[in-house]
Design a protein around this motif. Sequence first.
Motif, PDB file in Angstrom:
ATOM      1  N   ARG A 298      13.705  59.790 109.784  1.00 29.14           N
ATOM      2  CA  ARG A 298      14.666  59.642 110.881  1.00 29.14           C
ATOM      3  C   ARG A 298      14.516  58.313 111.611  1.00 29.14           C
ATOM      4  O   ARG A 298      15.236  58.054 112.569  1.00 29.14           O
ATOM      5  CB  ARG A 298      14.512  60.802 111.866  1.00 29.14           C
ATOM      6  N   GLY A 299      13.542  57.504 111.197  1.00 32.21           N
ATOM      7  CA  GLY A 299      13.494  56.130 111.707  1.00 32.21           C
ATOM      8  C   GLY A 299      12.380  55.813 112.681  1.00 32.21           C
ATOM      9  O   GLY A 299      12.333  54.714 113.217  1.00 32.21           O
TER      10      GLY A 299
ATOM     11  N   PRO B 102       9.297  54.237 113.906  1.00 32.99           N
ATOM     12  CA  PRO B 102       8.367  53.240 113.385  1.00 32.99           C
ATOM     13  C   PRO B 102       6.912  53.608 113.692  1.00 32.99           C
ATOM     14  O   PRO B 102       6.638  54.312 114.663  1.00 32.99           O
ATOM     15  CB  PRO B 102       8.744  51.953 114.124  1.00 32.99           C
ATOM     16  N   ARG B 103       5.994  53.124 112.855  1.00 35.82           N
ATOM     17  CA  ARG B 103       4.580  53.409 113.088  1.00 35.82           C
ATOM     18  C   ARG B 103       4.010  52.435 114.110  1.00 35.82           C
ATOM     19  O   ARG B 103       4.633  51.434 114.450  1.00 35.82           O
ATOM     20  CB  ARG B 103       3.803  53.310 111.771  1.00 35.82           C
TER      21      ARG B 103
ATOM     22  N   TYR C  21       3.642  52.783 117.230  1.00 36.12           N
ATOM     23  CA  TYR C  21       4.427  52.759 118.465  1.00 36.12           C
ATOM     24  C   TYR C  21       3.705  53.534 119.552  1.00 36.12           C
ATOM     25  O   TYR C  21       3.391  54.707 119.384  1.00 36.12           O
ATOM     26  CB  TYR C  21       5.811  53.371 118.216  1.00 36.12           C
ATOM     27  N   TYR C  22       3.522  52.850 120.674  1.00 36.27           N
ATOM     28  CA  TYR C  22       2.904  53.484 121.845  1.00 36.27           C
ATOM     29  C   TYR C  22       3.900  54.394 122.537  1.00 36.27           C
ATOM     30  O   TYR C  22       3.570  55.464 123.025  1.00 36.27           O
ATOM     31  CB  TYR C  22       2.453  52.362 122.776  1.00 36.27           C
ATOM     32  N   ASN C  23       5.140  53.955 122.569  1.00 33.07           N
ATOM     33  CA  ASN C  23       6.202  54.670 123.258  1.00 33.07           C
ATOM     34  C   ASN C  23       7.261  55.023 122.223  1.00 33.07           C
ATOM     35  O   ASN C  23       7.326  54.405 121.168  1.00 33.07           O
ATOM     36  CB  ASN C  23       6.796  53.744 124.325  1.00 33.07           C
TER      37      ASN C  23
ATOM     38  N   LEU D  19      11.457  57.014 121.491  1.00 29.58           N
ATOM     39  CA  LEU D  19      12.716  57.506 122.060  1.00 29.58           C
ATOM     40  C   LEU D  19      12.623  59.021 122.243  1.00 29.58           C
ATOM     41  O   LEU D  19      11.926  59.706 121.484  1.00 29.58           O
ATOM     42  CB  LEU D  19      13.878  57.152 121.130  1.00 29.58           C
TER      43      LEU D  19
ATOM     44  N   PHE E  67      12.524  61.882 119.470  1.00 29.31           N
ATOM     45  CA  PHE E  67      11.366  62.126 118.596  1.00 29.31           C
ATOM     46  C   PHE E  67      10.307  63.019 119.243  1.00 29.31           C
ATOM     47  O   PHE E  67       9.293  63.323 118.627  1.00 29.31           O
ATOM     48  CB  PHE E  67      10.722  60.796 118.199  1.00 29.31           C
TER      49      PHE E  67
ATOM     50  N   TRP F 125      16.939  65.119 106.943  1.00 26.06           N
ATOM     51  CA  TRP F 125      15.985  64.039 106.769  1.00 26.06           C
ATOM     52  C   TRP F 125      16.480  62.727 107.353  1.00 26.06           C
ATOM     53  O   TRP F 125      15.789  62.085 108.129  1.00 26.06           O
ATOM     54  CB  TRP F 125      15.667  63.847 105.276  1.00 26.06           C
TER      55      TRP F 125
ATOM     56  N   PHE G  55      14.803  46.419 112.002  1.00 23.52           N
ATOM     57  CA  PHE G  55      15.050  47.708 111.338  1.00 23.52           C
ATOM     58  C   PHE G  55      16.182  48.438 112.057  1.00 23.52           C
ATOM     59  O   PHE G  55      16.114  48.668 113.260  1.00 23.52           O
ATOM     60  CB  PHE G  55      13.765  48.542 111.375  1.00 23.52           C
TER      61      PHE G  55
ATOM     62  N   SER H  78       6.338  48.667 120.859  1.00 24.29           N
ATOM     63  CA  SER H  78       7.263  49.805 120.878  1.00 24.29           C
ATOM     64  C   SER H  78       8.400  49.603 121.872  1.00 24.29           C
ATOM     65  O   SER H  78       9.325  50.407 121.930  1.00 24.29           O
ATOM     66  CB  SER H  78       6.513  51.103 121.182  1.00 24.29           C
TER      67      SER H  78
END
Lengths: 549, 317
Positions: free
Chosen positions: A450-451, A453-454, A456-458, A460, A463, B10, B151, B192
């Motif tokens: 679902r997008g 990213p790895r 990541y501290y924060n 959306l 998730f 997915w 991305f 992030s």
Amino acid sequence: MSASNSDTHAHAHGGNYFEAARGLKSWLITLDHKRIGVMYLFWVIAAFLFGGLLALGVRLELWAPGETIMSADTYNRFFTLHGLVMVFLFIIPGIPAALGNFVLPLQLGAKDVAFPRLNLLSFYIYVVGTCMALYSTIAGGVDTGWTFYTPYSATTGGSVVMMTLSAFILGFSSILTGLNFIVTVHKMRAPGMSWYRMPLLIWALYATSIIQVMATPVLGITLLLLAMERALGIGIFDPALGGDPVLFQHFFWFYSHPAVYIMILPGMGVVSELIATFSRKRIFGYRSIAFSSLAIAIISFLVWGHHMFVSGQSVYAGMIFSFLTFLVAIPSAIKVFNWTATLYQGSISMQTPMIWAFSFLILFTIGGLTGLFLGTLGTDVHLHDTYFVVAHFHYVMMGGTVMAFFGGVHYWWPKIFGRMYNEALAKISAVLVFVGFNVTFFTQFVLGTRGMPRRYYNYLPEFETLHKVSTMGVLIIGLGVTIMVLYLAKSLLSGEKAVANPWGAKTLEWTHAASPPVLHNFDETPVVEEPPYHYPAPGEESRPTKVPA
Amino acid sequence: MSSPNGGGFWMPPQASTVAAEVDSLFDFILYLNYFFFALITVLAIYFAMKYRRRRADQEAAGQLDHSMKLEWTWTVIPSLFLFVLFVWGFRLFLDMSTPPADALEVRVIAKKWDWRFEYANGAKTYGELIVPEKQAVKLVMASEDVLHSFFVPDFRVKQDVVPGRYTTLWFEALAPGTHQVFCTEYCGTKHSGMLATVTVLPPDEFKKRYDSGFEDPNAPKDPVAAGQQLFTQRGCMACHSVDGTKGVGPTLKGIWDAEEKMADGSSVKVDDNYIRESLMDPNAKLVAGFGPVMPSFKGQLDDQQVNDLIAFIKSLK
């Protein structure tokens, strides 16, 4: 340990290896591969628990978006250290240096490894490397990710130089162990122990050792270049100094992809032992499994570019690396089919080590299959550097290697310490870890597609639910591991005495050595007269074994 | 579990021309995964139950330990599937890597921790890439500091942004809407927070906005509000808080007219000239306790914008 065993049966040949010498000094200067293996075992388990606590910190921070328990910079240090500790201090030495050190000479029918002093040296190098790694976390910390990608790692604050030097030092430990094992396998096999009579763990450790000796120097050179760039301002990777950051990635993965197989091959070896023993079956396709280990070791050197499909390397480089990646998938698939076929018509006992082996089989299958999405160019673009990748490599590294490691620990525990553990608690622990693992990491496949990213501290708000589920999974794993630590500690103190061959296994450490073994492993040199795992066919008499009284 | 715009359990919605094809390939691999996972798991569990050891001394019922036929089967069949994946994946990747000749070119500049987009007519946008629908767009990307990666999940595209060289990425959006952009190469403290959006507009509306240099018709006229908008768009808030908390850089709350202690021991009064200097040449006078990490905004802010920012900073009592 030595104290608790001191009053037991004094062996005609001077008792077991714990009793052979006493005191702290006898451990610190020991040349006995079994003692060195035991010391490694405690270090790597400590490293695993430490790395696990770091993972817990990471997951708790991700319980909710925004700041939960730590700042962004602390979080970045946590996941970096988690990766470094788990890779360099736990998984790489885990099976080869701890279990391998103990088991390899025994399985070969040897008194020790070829170079006992070198063996002790690689242990001490490992200790020094560990201390440097710990020091650098106190002295400023490292926030580069375990991959040290430039130019970030060349410009960020913290003690990056110290940490890279630590990994550099640890590399020597890895190289020396590999070298030792290669020579031991070539020169120290018991009479009759031909190559095709070697247990599959030996084949796997042999293949691993080749990678350790050949690939680790490249990591050493790369990290040294990085340290020089940081400390002396020599432009190699940092474009601001005229360097090329993508070159670093090539160097780094030229080691670190083969290193993935340094991590998984020994696990495959252990699982081959467990499945044969607990099915009382000759392993299906012995030669395929043995040669697929070597095939993996060789092809693993040629696939590093699949970490870099979107890095800016050429499209045609991507094509070649994708093709070679699929090539390395085949021997892994062959092993999985062979293990499954070994179960056919077996006499299958679901004792604790076999539960771990089944966990391995199921989780490694998922880890391997999800790798197909990443080896395929068109789908990797979307999934690269998302949680999908995080989930995939945890299914391989933790679902694969860690499950095999714990399976191996439970399998050889009676041999190493001469004690049994509480079987019921051990089964509960294994099941908890399996369930917790899937709760933690299966959700991460979904996060990734679902997008998310790895690193990541924060994140959306959409998730959040999946992150919460994943964090809860870690708590289940934590419970399982805590139970394990407790019953294993209890086993050391007051476990029931183990017999020489509690599992009915067929390899020499069980059939020809006491639990725990004597100082020089065997009362007399074993003579090998049959292939490994040679369980009797129906109607056939089992060959009598020489289990010591 | 599919939604009207594709995607499903997915994958996110399909918003670009390549998304449907990526998802078909994804689904194909997914079914292969389901099949082989079920095969291994069901067989292993079935054998474990059927052949479970009932007596402690029970030996195996048979010792089958090789079968050339079987081994060839499970080597050749998976290999064929893998070859299909390789060819399909590579062909798709070629399409995804080759922008059409008539693509609209937009320059992308990444820096810690924001995205800047520059168009052929000199217009610039910050944190928002505005593109027309049904028109191929080619991004030519560069980084001012470390690695970043561009991305857009809804488009199924990703490309690292590398300092010292250009990398490219292209897509064609299917319909008007907005889509999330993530940075997916770790770049430090605010990795992030290095987000942006892609706004897809109908062609005529895009042309209108493009010709006006993407001036925001609703842009605030009041200098404080305009300064606040700049402060957010240009990513200042990634490092400078407005509520007194310490970040990568000093907080701006109550900073106006205050005496700040510098790293070299001197002290400086925060006035118009100091703020201007700090924007254009951030390392000239560093506040004590902070590193020389702020990028220069020279050439990126005009006088009006600097005035607006000063007005905003003045308002942070």
